[in-house]
Design a protein around this motif. Sequence first.
Motif, short mmCIF file in Angstrom:
data_model
loop_
_atom_site.label_atom_id
_atom_site.label_comp_id
_atom_site.label_asym_id
_atom_site.label_seq_id
_atom_site.Cartn_x
_atom_site.Cartn_y
_atom_site.Cartn_z
N PRO A 147 0.95 -1.11 -0.05
CA PRO A 147 -0.04 0.08 0.19
C PRO A 147 1.06 1.30 -0.09
O PRO A 147 1.77 1.19 0.60
N THR A 148 0.28 2.13 -0.59
CA THR A 148 0.93 3.61 -0.83
C THR A 148 0.03 4.68 -0.40
O THR A 148 -1.19 4.56 -0.49
N THR A 149 0.55 6.09 -0.23
CA THR A 149 -0.36 7.05 0.14
C THR A 149 -0.61 7.73 -1.36
O THR A 149 -1.51 8.80 -1.26
N TRP A 179 -0.17 -2.22 6.72
CA TRP A 179 0.20 -0.95 6.81
C TRP A 179 1.48 -0.82 7.99
O TRP A 179 1.28 -1.22 9.18
N ASP A 180 2.59 -0.44 7.60
CA ASP A 180 3.80 -0.33 8.30
C ASP A 180 3.78 0.97 8.93
O ASP A 180 3.00 1.99 8.52
N THR A 181 4.52 1.29 9.76
CA THR A 181 4.85 2.51 10.70
C THR A 181 5.05 3.60 9.55
O THR A 181 4.58 4.70 9.77
N ALA A 182 5.94 3.52 8.48
CA ALA A 182 6.34 4.60 7.56
C ALA A 182 4.82 5.17 6.89
O ALA A 182 4.65 6.37 6.64
N GLY A 202 2.97 8.75 7.16
CA GLY A 202 2.88 9.39 5.96
C GLY A 202 1.40 9.87 5.59
O GLY A 202 0.97 11.01 5.42
N LEU A 203 0.52 9.17 6.31
CA LEU A 203 -1.22 9.37 6.27
C LEU A 203 -1.31 10.37 7.46
O LEU A 203 -2.07 11.28 7.15
N ALA A 204 -0.65 10.35 8.35
CA ALA A 204 -0.86 11.30 9.69
C ALA A 204 -0.35 12.57 9.30
O ALA A 204 -0.80 13.61 9.55
N ALA A 205 0.86 12.55 8.53
CA ALA A 205 1.07 13.97 7.85
C ALA A 205 0.02 14.75 7.11
O ALA A 205 0.63 15.96 7.16
#
Length: 347
Positions: free
Chosen positions: A145-147, A170-173, A177-180
């Motif tokens: 998965p990507t953003t 869904w990994d931490t990175a 990225g989603l949180a940002a």
Amino acid sequence: MYERVADLDLTVDEYELADRRRDTSSGFTRRTTTVALHGDGEVGRGEDVTYEPEDHDSMHALTADLAGEYTLDSFSDRLDEIDLWPEPPTRDAARHYRRWAFESASLDLALKQAGRTLGDALDRTYDPVRFVVSTRLSEDGDGRPTTDRVEAWLDIDPDIEFKLDPTLDWDTALIEGLAATDAVRVVDLKAYYEGTDVDTPVDAEFYRRVAEGLPDAVVEDAAITDETRPVFEGCEERLSWDYPITGIASIEALPVEPSWLNCKPSRFGTVESLLESIAYCEQRGIELYGGGQFELGVGRGQIQALASLCYPGAPNDVAPGEYNAPEPQAGLPSSPLEPTARRGFGW
């Protein structure tokens, strides 16, 4: 709330069914059936949102006699007497979905025959509707998965908000990225599905990764077990439920007293159950937000109308249908949707 509509007069002459189909951003072709009730020169419509395509085939074998003079409440009693399934449904939840198609059509028709909107009947005002976009994430060449899809939508509309379905990969990175983006309002852990393409395993570390990485998001349909309960200690007010919610009894049976619930009308089956449940939540301070089931026709306007009347400022998963297209596109209505009242039950 139900008492305000239960005694509406209703004349039914006949009904007809129509298919709808559309490809979606979740990688499947959505099929629904529109129920049209005819009576006294008016037409009331509802939408059967059953997911399994073969269940819609069987619907066209239905030969129910619905003609007559009713109130909205007595028409619901008439539906109690009819088996709406010539063939048993693939999943029991679909019984509520089909019942809702006829119930919502009858509410639409009764209001039109009375020359009223649902807002008139409930003595409520149509307010602008905030909505979020529910989408699956895009994937890279290796299937991770990507953003990218989220960022593509934000490039089109920087103020857009999202309801997303986390998965174990869904990994931490990715979560960082989603949180940002500061745009994720609801995450749906889908713990209650079984035997579907969206089943998500219950995993405490996965839950913790999502909940802590997106600390401002409402967390929907988490399974509360001995292993997962500590993840939400001290932040139970973030928990929400969707799949189990079919009426007041289901709300009272939840493992945690809820602060949030996803209100999908089709899950309730009847107008009475839906409106009584909304009133129950309002009386107890339980926040509601509207939910969608990839409605292709009148069902979309009906979930938007309910959101407008009952929970307009919530993170409603009731975006216009074009947001479910396979790829992001420009030129769509932005949130909030401005209300346009019309006779009947719709938008």
